[in-house]
Scaffold this active site. Structure first.
Site, short mmCIF file in Angstrom:
data_model
loop_
_atom_site.label_atom_id
_atom_site.label_comp_id
_atom_site.label_asym_id
_atom_site.label_seq_id
_atom_site.Cartn_x
_atom_site.Cartn_y
_atom_site.Cartn_z
CD GLU A 16 -3.48 3.12 -2.83
OE1 GLU A 16 -3.61 2.24 -1.96
OE2 GLU A 16 -3.88 2.97 -4.00
CE1 TYR A 39 -8.71 -0.71 14.92
CE2 TYR A 39 -9.54 -1.88 12.99
CZ TYR A 39 -9.73 -1.40 14.28
OH TYR A 39 -10.93 -1.61 14.90
CG HIS A 95 -7.28 2.99 -6.39
ND1 HIS A 95 -6.53 2.57 -5.32
CD2 HIS A 95 -8.11 3.95 -5.91
CE1 HIS A 95 -6.90 3.25 -4.24
NE2 HIS A 95 -7.87 4.08 -4.58
CD GLU A 144 -3.02 -1.07 0.22
OE1 GLU A 144 -3.04 -0.13 -0.59
OE2 GLU A 144 -3.88 -1.98 0.22
CD GLU A 158 -6.25 -0.75 -4.13
OE1 GLU A 158 -5.92 -0.33 -5.25
OE2 GLU A 158 -5.73 -0.35 -3.07
FE FE Z 1 -4.81 1.48 -4.91
MN MN Z 2 -4.61 0.50 -1.89
#
Ligand code: FE
Ligand code: MN
Length: 335
Positions: free
Chosen positions: A109, A118, A219, A78, A216
């Protein structure tokens, strides 16, 4: 006076976003905002109990290994993606509405990076175990090395996008980031963790992965649109040799992801074998190829129709059990 276009628009003021040239970039920005979430919205209580239990109530050795592999890969992948966007891609994409989306993506991201902090904190994992896996686990290292190698031109401080060869290089690197890293290298992990979620095991981590998958998806959609638009604006770059090169790189990415699946899940678990993941990867690679106007190469049937249902279900109400804004514009994304 330069036209407002994705690359080489140096004569256009990058701060003048209106009027828009690419409404899709703005739309993806809005979709990202509508998808907003943070990891703390997902309870990890049940996961902590499962993680610490032995026997029936806990995980099998194979399940545990698989969860650790995915935490290990994603925890560093990430930040790798965030660095790519901010330090390499942003500089060359001078179009303001595309830059607005890149800023949103970079934030997402950061949320994903936060998710793995976390998970480590709540499950009590040792950072030294998780955050070194990209160096110590061969199949994770191979994936990261491949992306770094494939995208090294764009990181060169002297890199420009003036000539057709340079534009090809830039699009090649975008394929590395968006299609291979975000569109293939994340997907064995998504299938593994969502398969666990379907069996009600490690439901907190599973939900986190579900939220990441939703982001994602956007993205990848933005990246594909970016690639297609640059190719349309610079048609001379889209040669047969270039198409073959990109297709071969994607096929190589699929092989590396298969290797990862076999290493993370050598014997398989209930409902999931490395063979079925390999088929799934071939199936999605064909969809990625089609999306950037290349011919599919595998023709493999989707062994996990439930993955498509999860991706499509973003549009439906009550899919996410936790309190998160519903995706108001997800219906615009086509799969
Ligand atoms: Fe991404
Ligand atoms: Mn990502």
């Amino acid at each position: 006076m330069t036209k407002k276009q994705i690359l080489n628009a140096s004569g256009v003021d990058p701060n003048k976003i209106l009027p828009l040239t690419y409404p899709w970039a703005r739309q993806y920005y809005k979709t990202g905002v509508a998808n907003n979430w943070v990891p703390e919205e997902v309870s990890m209580q049940l996961d902590v109990e499962t993680w610490k239990s032995q026997g029936e109530k806990g995980l099998t050795e194979d399940e545990r290994r698989m969860v650790l592999y995915n935490l290990g890969f994603f925890s560093t992948a990430e930040s790798l993606t965030a660095n790519n966007i901010v330090m390499a891609i942003y500089r060359h994409i001078t179009n303001p509405e595309c830059r607005q989306y890149l800023l949103r993506q970079a934030y997402e991201e950061a949320v994903h990076t936060d998710t793995f902090i976390y998970c480590c904190d709540t499950l009590g994992l040792q950072p030294d175990d998780i955050y070194t896996m990209y160096q110590t686990i061969p199949s994770i290292k191979e994936k990261d090395d491949f992306v770094v190698e494939m995208t090294k031109s764009v990181f060169d401080p002297g890199f420009e996008t003036k000539t057709p060869e340079q534009i090809q290089r830039f699009v090649h690197d975008l394929v590395g980031y968006y299609v291979i890293m975000e569109g293939i290298f994340f997907y064995a992990g998504f299938a593994m963790m969502l398969s666990m979620l379907r069996r009600h095991k490690m439901v907190g981590v599973g939900e986190q992965f579900q939220f990441i998958l939703r982001d994602e998806t956007v993205h990848l959609a933005f990246g594909s649109e970016l690639i297609n638009t640059i190719a349309a604006e610079n048609p001379e770059i889209w040669t047969d040799a270039f198409k073959t090169d990109i297709t071969e790189k994607i096929k190589h990415g699929v092989e590396l992801e298969k290797r990862y699946a076999y290493e993370a899940l050598p014997k398989g678990i209930v409902g999931l074998t490395p063979q079925s993941i390999a088929e799934y990867l071939e199936h999605i690679a064909d969809r990625r190829l089609e999306r950037i106007n290349l011919k599919p190469v595998y023709g493999t049937k989707n062994p996990f129709p439930w993955m498509s249902e999860i991706i499509d279900a973003r549009k439906e109400k009550n899919f996410f059990e936790t309190r998160v804004n519903e995706d108001k514009t997800g219906g615009q994304l086509e799969w």
